[in-house]
Motif scaffolding. Structure first.
Motif, PDB file in Angstrom:
ATOM      1  N   ARG A  59      -0.751  -1.102   5.786  1.00 13.98           N
ATOM      2  CA  ARG A  59       0.377  -1.749   6.465  1.00 13.98           C
ATOM      3  C   ARG A  59       1.341  -2.414   5.493  1.00 13.98           C
ATOM      4  O   ARG A  59       2.412  -2.855   5.893  1.00 13.98           O
ATOM      5  CB  ARG A  59      -0.149  -2.768   7.461  1.00 13.98           C
ATOM      6  CG  ARG A  59      -1.021  -2.113   8.527  1.00 13.98           C
ATOM      7  CD  ARG A  59      -1.608  -3.114   9.438  1.00 13.98           C
ATOM      8  NE  ARG A  59      -0.630  -3.467  10.446  1.00 13.98           N
ATOM      9  CZ  ARG A  59      -0.781  -4.447  11.313  1.00 13.98           C
ATOM     10  NH1 ARG A  59      -1.850  -5.181  11.276  1.00 13.98           N
ATOM     11  NH2 ARG A  59       0.152  -4.707  12.189  1.00 13.98           N
ATOM     12  N   ARG A  60       0.971  -2.501   4.234  1.00 16.94           N
ATOM     13  CA  ARG A  60       1.832  -3.168   3.250  1.00 16.94           C
ATOM     14  C   ARG A  60       3.016  -2.305   2.825  1.00 16.94           C
ATOM     15  O   ARG A  60       3.968  -2.821   2.273  1.00 16.94           O
ATOM     16  CB  ARG A  60       1.023  -3.523   2.009  1.00 16.94           C
ATOM     17  CG  ARG A  60      -0.034  -4.551   2.250  1.00 16.94           C
ATOM     18  CD  ARG A  60      -0.744  -4.889   0.967  1.00 16.94           C
ATOM     19  NE  ARG A  60      -1.764  -5.886   1.195  1.00 16.94           N
ATOM     20  CZ  ARG A  60      -2.515  -6.389   0.246  1.00 16.94           C
ATOM     21  NH1 ARG A  60      -2.367  -5.982  -1.004  1.00 16.94           N
ATOM     22  NH2 ARG A  60      -3.426  -7.290   0.519  1.00 16.94           N
ATOM     23  N   PRO A  63       4.813   3.825   6.289  1.00 11.65           N
ATOM     24  CA  PRO A  63       3.767   4.730   6.777  1.00 11.65           C
ATOM     25  C   PRO A  63       3.700   6.019   5.957  1.00 11.65           C
ATOM     26  O   PRO A  63       4.718   6.549   5.515  1.00 11.65           O
ATOM     27  CB  PRO A  63       4.178   5.029   8.214  1.00 11.65           C
ATOM     28  CG  PRO A  63       5.149   3.977   8.583  1.00 11.65           C
ATOM     29  CD  PRO A  63       5.778   3.497   7.320  1.00 11.65           C
TER      30      PRO A  63
END
Length: 133
Positions: A59-60, A63
């Motif tokens: 999630r950092r 995608p």
């Protein structure tokens, strides 16, 4: 020292790796198109620390589709990796984070399981059995 016949027959099981966990997204070729699927092959990783770290840090960054292939000599190792991935990805509302962490640690290092952890393991094993067969 030579191993006796009992030790040779039993083999060995690697419980954890000897290197730090890797975020597999950081080790993709730099010239790979970010929109393209990235296939990654893990051979003999012995446990899922790389998979867990990659999923935790996903999630950092933007995608990205990564298809993971895991090759192991023993099916027990793959089953163990799937078990810990299943427990780590369990819905947060079902069990608390602290209880889930305690169960994972108990499964990693205990010979005797508490009743709640044994029930969790039985349920997870049934789910994994349905996925595989």
């Amino acid at each position: 020292m030579a191993a006796g016949p009992e030790q040779a027959a039993l083999g060995t099981v690697c419980w954890w790796g000897l290197t730090p966990a890797l975020d597999l997204r950081r080790h993709l070729p730099p010239d790979l198109d970010p929109a393209a699927e990235a296939p990654v092959l893990l051979v003999g990783a012995a446990e899922g620390r790389h998979l867990l770290l990659t999923a935790a840090r996903a999630r950092r960054e933007p995608p990205r589709t990564i298809t993971l292939f895991v090759a192991e000599q023993r099916p027990e190792v793959v089953a163990r990796q799937l078990l810990f991935l299943l427990l780590a990805a369990e819905a947060p509302g079902r069990t608390g984070l602290e209880a889930r962490s305690a169960s994972i640690l108990e499964l990693l290092g205990s010979v005797r399981l508490r009743a709640g952890t044994a029930a969790l393991l039985t349920e997870a094993a049934a789910r994994l059995r349905r996925w595989v067969t």
